[in-house]
Design a protein around this motif. Structure first.
Motif, PDB file in Angstrom:
ATOM      1  N   VAL A  63       9.910  -5.280   0.642  1.00  0.00           N
ATOM      2  CA  VAL A  63       8.944  -5.173   1.734  1.00  0.00           C
ATOM      3  C   VAL A  63       8.628  -3.718   2.041  1.00  0.00           C
ATOM      4  O   VAL A  63       7.468  -3.322   2.190  1.00  0.00           O
ATOM      5  CB  VAL A  63       9.471  -5.897   2.987  1.00  0.00           C
ATOM      6  CG1 VAL A  63       8.585  -5.602   4.194  1.00  0.00           C
ATOM      7  CG2 VAL A  63       9.528  -7.393   2.749  1.00  0.00           C
ATOM      8  N   ASN A  64       9.652  -2.882   2.144  1.00  0.00           N
ATOM      9  CA  ASN A  64       9.452  -1.463   2.456  1.00  0.00           C
ATOM     10  C   ASN A  64       8.638  -0.753   1.377  1.00  0.00           C
ATOM     11  O   ASN A  64       7.757   0.069   1.675  1.00  0.00           O
ATOM     12  CB  ASN A  64      10.795  -0.769   2.647  1.00  0.00           C
ATOM     13  CG  ASN A  64      11.470  -1.177   3.939  1.00  0.00           C
ATOM     14  OD1 ASN A  64      10.807  -1.640   4.871  1.00  0.00           O
ATOM     15  ND2 ASN A  64      12.790  -1.035   4.006  1.00  0.00           N
ATOM     16  N   ASN A  65       8.939  -1.087   0.097  1.00  0.00           N
ATOM     17  CA  ASN A  65       8.178  -0.468  -1.001  1.00  0.00           C
ATOM     18  C   ASN A  65       6.712  -0.869  -0.948  1.00  0.00           C
ATOM     19  O   ASN A  65       5.809  -0.043  -1.156  1.00  0.00           O
ATOM     20  CB  ASN A  65       8.784  -0.876  -2.344  1.00  0.00           C
ATOM     21  CG  ASN A  65      10.105  -0.178  -2.621  1.00  0.00           C
ATOM     22  OD1 ASN A  65      10.415   0.831  -2.001  1.00  0.00           O
ATOM     23  ND2 ASN A  65      10.891  -0.725  -3.543  1.00  0.00           N
ATOM     24  N   ALA A  66       6.468  -2.158  -0.698  1.00  0.00           N
ATOM     25  CA  ALA A  66       5.087  -2.627  -0.633  1.00  0.00           C
ATOM     26  C   ALA A  66       4.338  -1.983   0.525  1.00  0.00           C
ATOM     27  O   ALA A  66       3.177  -1.589   0.398  1.00  0.00           O
ATOM     28  CB  ALA A  66       5.053  -4.147  -0.509  1.00  0.00           C
ATOM     29  N   ILE A  67       5.004  -1.880   1.675  1.00  0.00           N
ATOM     30  CA  ILE A  67       4.376  -1.252   2.836  1.00  0.00           C
ATOM     31  C   ILE A  67       4.071   0.213   2.565  1.00  0.00           C
ATOM     32  O   ILE A  67       2.999   0.723   2.896  1.00  0.00           O
ATOM     33  CB  ILE A  67       5.271  -1.410   4.079  1.00  0.00           C
ATOM     34  CG1 ILE A  67       5.307  -2.881   4.506  1.00  0.00           C
ATOM     35  CG2 ILE A  67       4.755  -0.551   5.228  1.00  0.00           C
ATOM     36  CD1 ILE A  67       6.278  -3.157   5.631  1.00  0.00           C
ATOM     37  N   ILE A  93      -4.776  -6.442  -1.211  1.00  0.00           N
ATOM     38  CA  ILE A  93      -3.876  -5.945  -0.170  1.00  0.00           C
ATOM     39  C   ILE A  93      -3.707  -6.984   0.926  1.00  0.00           C
ATOM     40  O   ILE A  93      -2.616  -7.191   1.476  1.00  0.00           O
ATOM     41  CB  ILE A  93      -4.413  -4.612   0.402  1.00  0.00           C
ATOM     42  CG1 ILE A  93      -4.284  -3.501  -0.651  1.00  0.00           C
ATOM     43  CG2 ILE A  93      -3.663  -4.224   1.676  1.00  0.00           C
ATOM     44  CD1 ILE A  93      -4.899  -2.188  -0.226  1.00  0.00           C
ATOM     45  N   GLY A  94      -4.805  -7.667   1.252  1.00  0.00           N
ATOM     46  CA  GLY A  94      -4.724  -8.725   2.252  1.00  0.00           C
ATOM     47  C   GLY A  94      -3.770  -9.829   1.830  1.00  0.00           C
ATOM     48  O   GLY A  94      -2.972 -10.339   2.638  1.00  0.00           O
ATOM     49  N   VAL A  95      -3.847 -10.222   0.555  1.00  0.00           N
ATOM     50  CA  VAL A  95      -2.933 -11.247   0.027  1.00  0.00           C
ATOM     51  C   VAL A  95      -1.489 -10.750   0.101  1.00  0.00           C
ATOM     52  O   VAL A  95      -0.569 -11.497   0.479  1.00  0.00           O
ATOM     53  CB  VAL A  95      -3.319 -11.610  -1.419  1.00  0.00           C
ATOM     54  CG1 VAL A  95      -2.258 -12.504  -2.053  1.00  0.00           C
ATOM     55  CG2 VAL A  95      -4.681 -12.283  -1.454  1.00  0.00           C
ATOM     56  N   LEU A  96      -1.266  -9.481  -0.253  1.00  0.00           N
ATOM     57  CA  LEU A  96       0.074  -8.910  -0.196  1.00  0.00           C
ATOM     58  C   LEU A  96       0.631  -8.942   1.221  1.00  0.00           C
ATOM     59  O   LEU A  96       1.800  -9.279   1.440  1.00  0.00           O
ATOM     60  CB  LEU A  96       0.033  -7.464  -0.721  1.00  0.00           C
ATOM     61  CG  LEU A  96       1.334  -6.673  -0.612  1.00  0.00           C
ATOM     62  CD1 LEU A  96       2.445  -7.338  -1.409  1.00  0.00           C
ATOM     63  CD2 LEU A  96       1.123  -5.236  -1.089  1.00  0.00           C
ATOM     64  N   ARG A  97      -0.211  -8.618   2.183  1.00  0.00           N
ATOM     65  CA  ARG A  97       0.258  -8.629   3.571  1.00  0.00           C
ATOM     66  C   ARG A  97       0.597 -10.048   4.041  1.00  0.00           C
ATOM     67  O   ARG A  97       1.548 -10.251   4.801  1.00  0.00           O
ATOM     68  CB  ARG A  97      -0.805  -8.007   4.478  1.00  0.00           C
ATOM     69  CG  ARG A  97      -0.899  -6.496   4.305  1.00  0.00           C
ATOM     70  CD  ARG A  97      -2.011  -5.893   5.131  1.00  0.00           C
ATOM     71  NE  ARG A  97      -2.008  -4.437   5.035  1.00  0.00           N
ATOM     72  CZ  ARG A  97      -2.954  -3.656   5.522  1.00  0.00           C
ATOM     73  NH1 ARG A  97      -3.996  -4.210   6.137  1.00  0.00           N
ATOM     74  NH2 ARG A  97      -2.868  -2.345   5.408  1.00  0.00           N
ATOM     75  N   GLU A  98      -0.187 -11.017   3.574  1.00  0.00           N
ATOM     76  CA  GLU A  98       0.158 -12.408   3.909  1.00  0.00           C
ATOM     77  C   GLU A  98       1.507 -12.789   3.309  1.00  0.00           C
ATOM     78  O   GLU A  98       2.319 -13.460   3.954  1.00  0.00           O
ATOM     79  CB  GLU A  98      -0.943 -13.340   3.398  1.00  0.00           C
ATOM     80  CG  GLU A  98      -2.262 -13.229   4.157  1.00  0.00           C
ATOM     81  CD  GLU A  98      -3.327 -14.143   3.582  1.00  0.00           C
ATOM     82  OE1 GLU A  98      -3.005 -14.875   2.613  1.00  0.00           O
ATOM     83  OE2 GLU A  98      -4.461 -14.129   4.089  1.00  0.00           O
ATOM     84  N   ASP A  99       1.741 -12.341   2.079  1.00  0.00           N
ATOM     85  CA  ASP A  99       3.035 -12.612   1.444  1.00  0.00           C
ATOM     86  C   ASP A  99       4.167 -11.947   2.216  1.00  0.00           C
ATOM     87  O   ASP A  99       5.250 -12.524   2.390  1.00  0.00           O
ATOM     88  CB  ASP A  99       3.030 -12.115  -0.003  1.00  0.00           C
ATOM     89  CG  ASP A  99       2.113 -12.954  -0.888  1.00  0.00           C
ATOM     90  OD1 ASP A  99       1.803 -14.098  -0.480  1.00  0.00           O
ATOM     91  OD2 ASP A  99       1.726 -12.472  -1.973  1.00  0.00           O
TER      92      ASP A  99
END
Length: 354
Positions: free
Chosen positions: A139-143, A89-95
């Motif tokens: 971005v919205n889907n990932a969030i 999740i941390g990596v995803l947020r950096e992306d």
């Protein structure tokens, strides 16, 4: 911020273990003997009942403790998996941060009016808007996915922590129950011993204490005199306690432990005085005799027939004894002075001690 409950993330398994533990029946334990002791049997009956209660409480406590250890190991395994998920999740947020910054640099974050003014052609405007929409949707889907995962994580942590607390509470209750029974048992043991000492001092036995129990069917003709024990003083050993040499095999056991006849036979002697304290001697069909000494109570009368494995008394420390144990002899005659080493005597009959 890490949750202090993270190590408890094992909801289904813990709830199942808790349910099984709390629903576990208090069935008979031990070697299959069914003991039913009434309230009118005095201290002997109380001691036997408390032995059975303590055994059941100990079994339930140990089962609960082992289940808790198993669930703790599973929780640690799941914690490791969750740590990996959090890193992902941390990596995803950096992306997501990089996407947002790139979107801003390429005017993806500019107002629609500004994009209309600065676009060199309608095609450029459409491409920009399409990229913006796709990026925004990703971005919205990932969030949203991250938000749902975090919300579910919080719920699972709360459920697992509650289940673990219930399991620990149950174990604490079982431990308290075990301690209470053991304290009562220890008090009853010494009361029983006090009564036995008084009988020995008076030189008269109080009579057989009959304990209602279902006789276990043994497959062999001979058994050990006790179900569980530790061997102590052996036959022929020397010491200040004996005038010559030790004439039997001692079994270290607590006061009140049920003592069994090692084979079929007839009770030829019940005595409550002298160096052996409270004792029982049984004559067997092969011509040998066995003695059970330093008892705290007797459960048979002289002349009574007994079967292999039948309870004939309870261990104690009457007579010339330095602590609770059973003194067991194998004899050629009913009287002392004719003893043989009881360990090989029992081995010849298929009973291995130790």
């Amino acid at each position: 911020m890490r949750s202090h409950c993270r190590r408890f993330l094992v909801v289904p398994a813990l709830l199942c273990a808790l349910t099984l533990l709390m629903a576990r029946p208090a069935g008979a334990v031990g070697d299959g003997e069914d003991i039913g002791v009434g309230d009118d049997l005095g201290l002997s009956g109380q001691v036997v009942r408390l032995y059975a209660d303590a055994a059941r409480a100990t079994e339930r406590y140990e089962t609960g403790r082992q289940e808790a250890e198993g669930q703790r190991a599973e929780a640690q395994r799941i914690e490791a998996l969750l740590d990996r998920e959090r890193r992902e999740i941390g990596v995803l947020r950096e992306d997501l941060g990089r996407i947002a910054r790139a979107q801003y640099r390429t005017s993806g974050g500019m107002p629609l009016t500004a994009q209309l003014i600065l676009a060199s052609s309608p095609e450029q405007l459409m491409r920009g808007q399409q990229v913006f929409s796709q990026t925004n949707m990703a971005v919205n889907n990932a969030i949203e996915k991250s938000r749902r995962a975090e919300a579910q994580l919080v719920k699972d942590e709360a459920k697992a922590a509650a289940a673990w607390r219930r399991l620990e509470k149950r174990n604490a209750e079982l431990a308290e129950l075990k301690r209470d029974i053991e304290e009562k048992l220890e008090a009853a043991r010494w009361q029983l011993q006090g009564q036995a000492d008084a009988s020995v001092a008076a030189g008269s036995c109080p009579g057989a204490v009959r304990i209602d129990r279902k006789q276990k069917k043994f497959t062999s003709a001979w058994v050990a005199p006790l179900k569980s024990y530790e061997l102590s003083a052996a036959f022929g050993s020397g010491g200040q306690r004996w005038a010559n040499r030790h004439t039997g095999q001692d079994f270290a056991v607590p006061i009140g432990t049920p003592v069994r006849a090692v084979g079929d036979g007839r009770v030829v002697k019940v005595s409550c005085g002298g160096a052996f304290g409270m004792e029982v001697v049984v004559g067997h069909t092969d011509g040998y005799y066995t003695q059970y000494a330093h008892l705290a109570s007797v459960a048979v009368d002289q002349g009574e027939r007994v079967d292999a494995g039948q309870w004939i008394g309870q261990s104690g420390t009457t007579g010339n004894s330095t602590g609770p144990h059973l003194h067991f002899e194998a004899r050629i005659t009913p009287e002392m002075g004719s003893a043989v080493d009881p360990v090989p005597w029992l081995t010849e009959r298929g009973v291995q001690l130790g």
